[in-house]
Design an enzyme around this catalytic site. Structure first.
Site, PDB file in Angstrom:
ATOM      1  CB  SER A 115      37.397  33.246  43.192  1.00  0.00           C
ATOM      2  OG  SER A 115      36.299  32.942  42.344  1.00  0.00           O
ATOM      3  CE1 TYR A 144      39.046  37.019  39.953  1.00  0.00           C
ATOM      4  CE2 TYR A 144      37.675  35.086  39.556  1.00  0.00           C
ATOM      5  CZ  TYR A 144      38.009  36.177  40.336  1.00  0.00           C
ATOM      6  OH  TYR A 144      37.316  36.430  41.502  1.00  0.00           O
TER       7      TYR A 144
HETATM    8  P1  NAP Z   1      34.502  45.121  43.018  1.00  0.00           P
HETATM    9  O1  NAP Z   1      33.090  45.356  43.431  1.00  0.00           O
HETATM   10  O2  NAP Z   1      34.881  45.310  41.601  1.00  0.00           O
HETATM   11  O3  NAP Z   1      35.454  45.991  43.977  1.00  0.00           O
HETATM   12  C1  NAP Z   1      36.829  45.880  43.819  1.00  0.00           C
HETATM   13  C2  NAP Z   1      37.523  46.727  44.864  1.00  0.00           C
HETATM   14  O4  NAP Z   1      38.939  46.524  44.715  1.00  0.00           O
HETATM   15  C3  NAP Z   1      37.271  48.200  44.721  1.00  0.00           C
HETATM   16  O5  NAP Z   1      37.286  48.776  46.008  1.00  0.00           O
HETATM   17  C4  NAP Z   1      38.483  48.670  43.896  1.00  0.00           C
HETATM   18  O6  NAP Z   1      38.836  50.034  44.095  1.00  0.00           O
HETATM   19  C5  NAP Z   1      39.558  47.795  44.503  1.00  0.00           C
HETATM   20  N1  NAP Z   1      40.739  47.592  43.653  1.00  0.00           N
HETATM   21  C6  NAP Z   1      40.812  47.031  42.423  1.00  0.00           C
HETATM   22  N2  NAP Z   1      42.081  46.983  41.995  1.00  0.00           N
HETATM   23  C7  NAP Z   1      42.838  47.521  42.987  1.00  0.00           C
HETATM   24  C8  NAP Z   1      44.217  47.768  43.151  1.00  0.00           C
HETATM   25  N3  NAP Z   1      45.111  47.424  42.207  1.00  0.00           N
HETATM   26  N4  NAP Z   1      44.646  48.342  44.301  1.00  0.00           N
HETATM   27  C9  NAP Z   1      43.762  48.692  45.273  1.00  0.00           C
HETATM   28  N5  NAP Z   1      42.431  48.482  45.175  1.00  0.00           N
HETATM   29  C10 NAP Z   1      41.983  47.921  44.038  1.00  0.00           C
HETATM   30  O7  NAP Z   1      34.933  43.601  43.368  1.00  0.00           O
HETATM   31  P2  NAP Z   1      34.243  42.507  44.319  1.00  0.00           P
HETATM   32  O8  NAP Z   1      33.272  41.744  43.529  1.00  0.00           O
HETATM   33  O9  NAP Z   1      33.841  43.138  45.580  1.00  0.00           O
HETATM   34  O10 NAP Z   1      35.495  41.524  44.556  1.00  0.00           O
HETATM   35  C11 NAP Z   1      36.297  41.597  45.724  1.00  0.00           C
HETATM   36  C12 NAP Z   1      37.135  40.326  45.796  1.00  0.00           C
HETATM   37  O11 NAP Z   1      36.265  39.183  45.817  1.00  0.00           O
HETATM   38  C13 NAP Z   1      38.075  40.121  44.610  1.00  0.00           C
HETATM   39  O12 NAP Z   1      39.278  39.574  45.057  1.00  0.00           O
HETATM   40  C14 NAP Z   1      37.321  39.135  43.750  1.00  0.00           C
HETATM   41  O13 NAP Z   1      38.190  38.380  42.936  1.00  0.00           O
HETATM   42  C15 NAP Z   1      36.653  38.283  44.802  1.00  0.00           C
HETATM   43  N6  NAP Z   1      35.489  37.554  44.318  1.00  0.00           N
HETATM   44  C16 NAP Z   1      34.379  38.213  43.886  1.00  0.00           C
HETATM   45  C17 NAP Z   1      33.295  37.469  43.433  1.00  0.00           C
HETATM   46  C18 NAP Z   1      32.022  38.113  42.956  1.00  0.00           C
HETATM   47  O14 NAP Z   1      31.169  37.406  42.376  1.00  0.00           O
HETATM   48  N7  NAP Z   1      31.829  39.412  43.146  1.00  0.00           N
HETATM   49  C19 NAP Z   1      33.364  36.069  43.404  1.00  0.00           C
HETATM   50  C20 NAP Z   1      34.514  35.445  43.851  1.00  0.00           C
HETATM   51  C21 NAP Z   1      35.580  36.197  44.308  1.00  0.00           C
HETATM   52  P3  NAP Z   1      38.178  51.210  43.130  1.00  0.00           P
HETATM   53  O15 NAP Z   1      36.752  51.329  43.582  1.00  0.00           O
HETATM   54  O16 NAP Z   1      38.967  52.428  43.417  1.00  0.00           O
HETATM   55  O17 NAP Z   1      38.284  50.724  41.724  1.00  0.00           O
END
Ligand code: NAP
Length: 247
Positions: free
Chosen positions: A142, A156
């Site tokens: 991130s 985080y």
């Molecule tokens: P999201 O929409 O909340 O989706 C999270 C995904 O991770 C879902 O498929 C969830 O499964 C799964 N998950 C969560 N905890 C888990 C666990 N313990 N074991 C297995 N699966 C798990 O998140 P996102 O925004 O796509 O983020 C994805 C990655 O990008 C993360 O690492 C996040 O830190 C990073 N990121 C995101 C952003 C942003 O702005 N969105 C920015 C920087 C970095 P369920 O559906 O079953 O809950």
């Protein structure tokens, strides 16, 4: 010399929604066989598998918490049914609620570090042990790792800085084994993670302060992941690509 498998087989953690779903979709379109995991939302996972399978992709999903050793073993055993493992995308991550560190509970910050750091380490460990013919790992980090995220989620940001250290260290540790390890550091991306953190309007609120003037789309992160998993990036390892609209 043994032949490399012709079809890449890639594990994506947290592939059911958000950035992970976009990565799964992009890799399937690139010709990867994909095994992704999710933790709770089976409906989202099933819908994605059905949609991509209908398009001719080879995609399977399994429920696996990346912090649980047995679940991680099962995830990779499921992937091996598709063929020899060539790739891992560590993506499953959480922020915990938006708050100062003082107002963040010890349980929340432990859980965030457990998923974002220990979960990534467990999956890297398992993947490397299976990549006897080489392979590629991409860790989704991130922009928070360098911004620090004061007032939002310092815990985080710290966990994502640990991911960047993991990427650098492992790239040096396993380079000679033909395994490349890189990262992608997204900025503000339009997924459900902001609502889960307690602020559904976070992306819209921050957009005016992003140099490109908008939040990013999950597919824009998937494009960078796709490149890092491809032979086009064959001399790139230990790098974390920032995809954050200039943030
Ligand atoms: P999201 O929409 O909340 O989706 C999270 C995904 O991770 C879902 O498929 C969830 O499964 C799964 N998950 C969560 N905890 C888990 C666990 N313990 N074991 C297995 N699966 C798990 O998140 P996102 O925004 O796509 O983020 C994805 C990655 O990008 C993360 O690492 C996040 O830190 C990073 N990121 C995101 C952003 C942003 O702005 N969105 C920015 C920087 C970095 P369920 O559906 O079953 O809950």
């Amino acid at each position: 010399m043994s032949e490399r498998p012709t079809r890449p087989v890639t594990v994506v953690t947290g592939g059911s929604r958000g950035i992970g779903a976009a990565i799964t979709e992009r890799l399937a379109a690139d010709g990867h066989a994909v095994c992704f995991c999710y933790r709770t939302d089976a409906d989202a996972a099933d819908e994605l598998v059905a949609r991509l399978t209908a398009q001719g992709a080879d995609v399977v999903a399994t429920s696996a918490d990346t912090t649980v050793d047995e679940d991680v073993d099962r995830l990779f055993e499921t992937a091996l049914k598709l063929g020899p493992l060539t790739g891992l995308v560590n993506n499953a991550g959480v922020t915990g609620g938006l708050a100062t560190l003082v107002d963040t509970s010890p349980d929340t910050l432990r859980r965030v570090v457990e998923i974002n750091v220990v979960g990534y380490l467990l999956c890297c460990r398992r993947a490397i042990s299976l990549m006897s013919q080489g392979g590629t790992i991409v860790n989704v980090s991130s922009a928070a790792a360098t911004l620090g995220s004061p007032g939002e989620y310092v815990h985080y940001a710290a966990s994502k800085a640990a991911v960047d250290a993991m990427t650098i260290g492992l790239s040096k540790e396993v380079g000679a084994a033909g395994i490349r390890v890189n990262g992608v550091a997204p900025g503000v991306i339009l997924t459900g993670i902001h609502a889960a953190g307690g602020d559904p309007d976070r992306a819209a609120r921050l957009a005016p302060n992003i140099p490109l003037g908008r939040a990013g789309e999950p597919a824009e992160i998937a494009a960078a992941v796709s490149w890092l998993l491809s032979s086009e990036s064959s001399y790139t390892t230990g790098a974390t690509i920032r995809v954050a609209g200039g943030r």
